[in-house]
Design an enzyme around this catalytic site. Sequence first.
Site, PDB file in Angstrom:
ATOM      1  N   HIS A 157       0.831  -1.218   0.000  1.00  0.00           N
ATOM      2  CA  HIS A 157       0.000   0.000   0.000  1.00  0.00           C
ATOM      3  C   HIS A 157       0.863   1.265   0.000  1.00  0.00           C
ATOM      4  CE1 HIS A 157      -3.272  -2.761   1.316  1.00  0.00           C
ATOM      5  NE2 HIS A 157      -2.309  -3.279   2.071  1.00  0.00           N
ATOM      6  N   SER A 278      15.284  22.234 -14.336  1.00  0.00           N
ATOM      7  CA  SER A 278      14.105  23.036 -14.631  1.00  0.00           C
ATOM      8  C   SER A 278      14.587  24.381 -15.170  1.00  0.00           C
ATOM      9  CB  SER A 278      13.297  23.244 -13.353  1.00  0.00           C
ATOM     10  OG  SER A 278      12.523  24.415 -13.464  1.00  0.00           O
ATOM     11  N   LYS A 284      16.023  21.997  -9.006  1.00  0.00           N
ATOM     12  CA  LYS A 284      15.383  20.757  -9.409  1.00  0.00           C
ATOM     13  C   LYS A 284      16.255  19.837 -10.246  1.00  0.00           C
ATOM     14  CE  LYS A 284      11.161  20.304  -9.872  1.00  0.00           C
ATOM     15  NZ  LYS A 284       9.725  20.346 -10.118  1.00  0.00           N
ATOM     16  N   ASN A 286      15.020  16.705 -12.396  1.00  0.00           N
ATOM     17  CA  ASN A 286      13.805  15.973 -12.748  1.00  0.00           C
ATOM     18  C   ASN A 286      14.115  14.628 -13.401  1.00  0.00           C
ATOM     19  OD1 ASN A 286      12.192  18.050 -11.779  1.00  0.00           O
ATOM     20  ND2 ASN A 286      12.244  19.126 -13.739  1.00  0.00           N
ATOM     21  N   GLU A 291       9.884   9.351 -16.123  1.00  0.00           N
ATOM     22  CA  GLU A 291       8.491   9.732 -16.365  1.00  0.00           C
ATOM     23  C   GLU A 291       8.043   9.328 -17.759  1.00  0.00           C
ATOM     24  OE1 GLU A 291       7.680  13.863 -14.305  1.00  0.00           O
ATOM     25  OE2 GLU A 291       9.763  13.726 -14.931  1.00  0.00           O
ATOM     26  N   TYR A 318      -8.631 -10.985 -46.187  1.00  0.00           N
ATOM     27  CA  TYR A 318      -8.003  -9.672 -46.121  1.00  0.00           C
ATOM     28  C   TYR A 318      -9.033  -8.558 -46.316  1.00  0.00           C
ATOM     29  CZ  TYR A 318      -5.150  -5.609 -47.168  1.00  0.00           C
ATOM     30  OH  TYR A 318      -4.598  -4.366 -47.135  1.00  0.00           O
TER      31      TYR A 318
HETATM   32  N1  ARG Z   1      -0.707  -1.696 -48.176  1.00  0.00           N
HETATM   33  C1  ARG Z   1      -1.530  -2.846 -48.017  1.00  0.00           C
HETATM   34  C2  ARG Z   1      -1.558  -3.239 -46.528  1.00  0.00           C
HETATM   35  O1  ARG Z   1      -0.694  -2.847 -45.836  1.00  0.00           O
HETATM   36  C3  ARG Z   1      -1.005  -3.975 -48.822  1.00  0.00           C
HETATM   37  C4  ARG Z   1      -2.010  -5.027 -49.190  1.00  0.00           C
HETATM   38  C5  ARG Z   1      -2.984  -4.495 -50.165  1.00  0.00           C
HETATM   39  N2  ARG Z   1      -3.855  -5.508 -50.637  1.00  0.00           N
HETATM   40  C6  ARG Z   1      -4.969  -5.220 -51.311  1.00  0.00           C
HETATM   41  N3  ARG Z   1      -5.706  -6.228 -51.662  1.00  0.00           N
HETATM   42  N4  ARG Z   1      -5.344  -4.000 -51.534  1.00  0.00           N
HETATM   43  O2  ARG Z   1      -2.423  -3.932 -46.062  1.00  0.00           O
END
Ligand code: ARG
Length: 463
Positions: A157, A278, A284, A286, A291, A318
Amino acid sequence: MSNAMWGGRFESGPAAIMEEINASVEFDQQLWRQDIAGSRAHVAMLAQQHIITQEDCTAILKGLEQVEREIEGGTFVFKRSLEDVHMNIESRLAEIVGPAAGRLHTARSRNDQVATDMKLWVRDTLDSIDQQMRDLQLALVERAVEFSGAVMPGFTHLQSAQPVTFGHHLLAYVEMLGRDRGRVQDARKRLNECPLGAAALAGTSFPIDRFATAKTLGFDRPTANSLDSVSDRDFALEALSSASICAMHLSRLAEELVIWTTPQFGFVRLSDAFSTGSSIMPQKRNPDAAELVRAKAGRIIGAMNGLLIVMKGLPMTYAKDMQEDKEGTFDALSSLSLSLAAMTGMIRDLTPDTKMMKKAAGSGYATATDLADWLVRTLKMPFREAHHATARIVGLATARKVGLEKLTLQELQTIEPRMTDAVFAVLGVEKSVRSRLSYGGTAPELVRKQAKRWLARLQREAR
Ligand code: ARG
């Protein structure tokens, strides 16, 4: 002309806005080394498999070498109109090599290409972060050997609890970093499968050899599912979560440095190299670096949260959303790297004030538990009863404004008549730490042993 309704600050219309939101080359150019390595492995495999001629392969490899030289030499011009690092490199390659360059992208897509590049980047970075973590462990261990017997208050604590040694305290962080390294090494193991050859998402009809490219690029094997290959970003998430946990650990140590270096505590002095003055208050010193290490945890954890949120709910496979994996990952891992370097420097250079620490260890009745334990051991009191008697003794000492060891035997006997002189032997802080001999305890001889064990282990690793 910009759209009157929503063009706002954009001067050149929707096409420019599209380019600005779409392009990633400003940040993904960081991947150029990985991109070239991936292309080299890919093109060599294509020739090996008779998918392209050896001539074209040679021309492409020579072209890639020139691209590499140009980027290294700072003469390569990345163009936003070419969107990303992959198309920038390929377009320059076409300028150098001519139509043969167009064969490089056979049986490949930017989807498997970018996943491969990112994995290579994260893998290299994790390896160097692991090294840096080791360096910090080493710095901590060396200081722990030096201060294995230096008594300081241990806190719960943030209230003085029981005396411990400074070496013991430092070794606690060595343990944390040991687990951090375990997480990094574990993430690397899972990461190390090659997505290249998954193509857009479904694989390819060309007779490629994914095992060959995986091997060339230092992966353990190719990824097993093409859909997963192009849509997995959990390798980056694992890196970010290991980084977040480590950053959290570093921020705790940083916070302790901030506390310890206050004149009120005065346990530690940071070197001039790691202190700032400072501009208005001449007295000071720091602890800015500490930090900032404390604060960097914010952006590192933020990057992890950011990517988790980008990825959640994305349908396979994707989607361009995944381009948002980069800035956060780059920033977080380089921030962690900088934090580790700064912390290592601070630990190496700091000067503990062992007198101040010892004095603080003796105040706040930190040996009350030792007194209670003595009552249990010597007078066979049940611990709860001993706790009660000790609390009354602490009350007496508080009223008299003295430490426990400054009470006279007569005073002690007003609370527990069976008390003897022998009790004074356990009331000193040195005695207290020396008696903490249970496994993992703070006794200097154990701390020394643990520190030596770590030292040997870390030095073995360095070889
Ligand atoms: N610059 C894109 C990324 O980082 C690369 C892949 C792009 N692929 C696509 N099907 N447009 O994700």
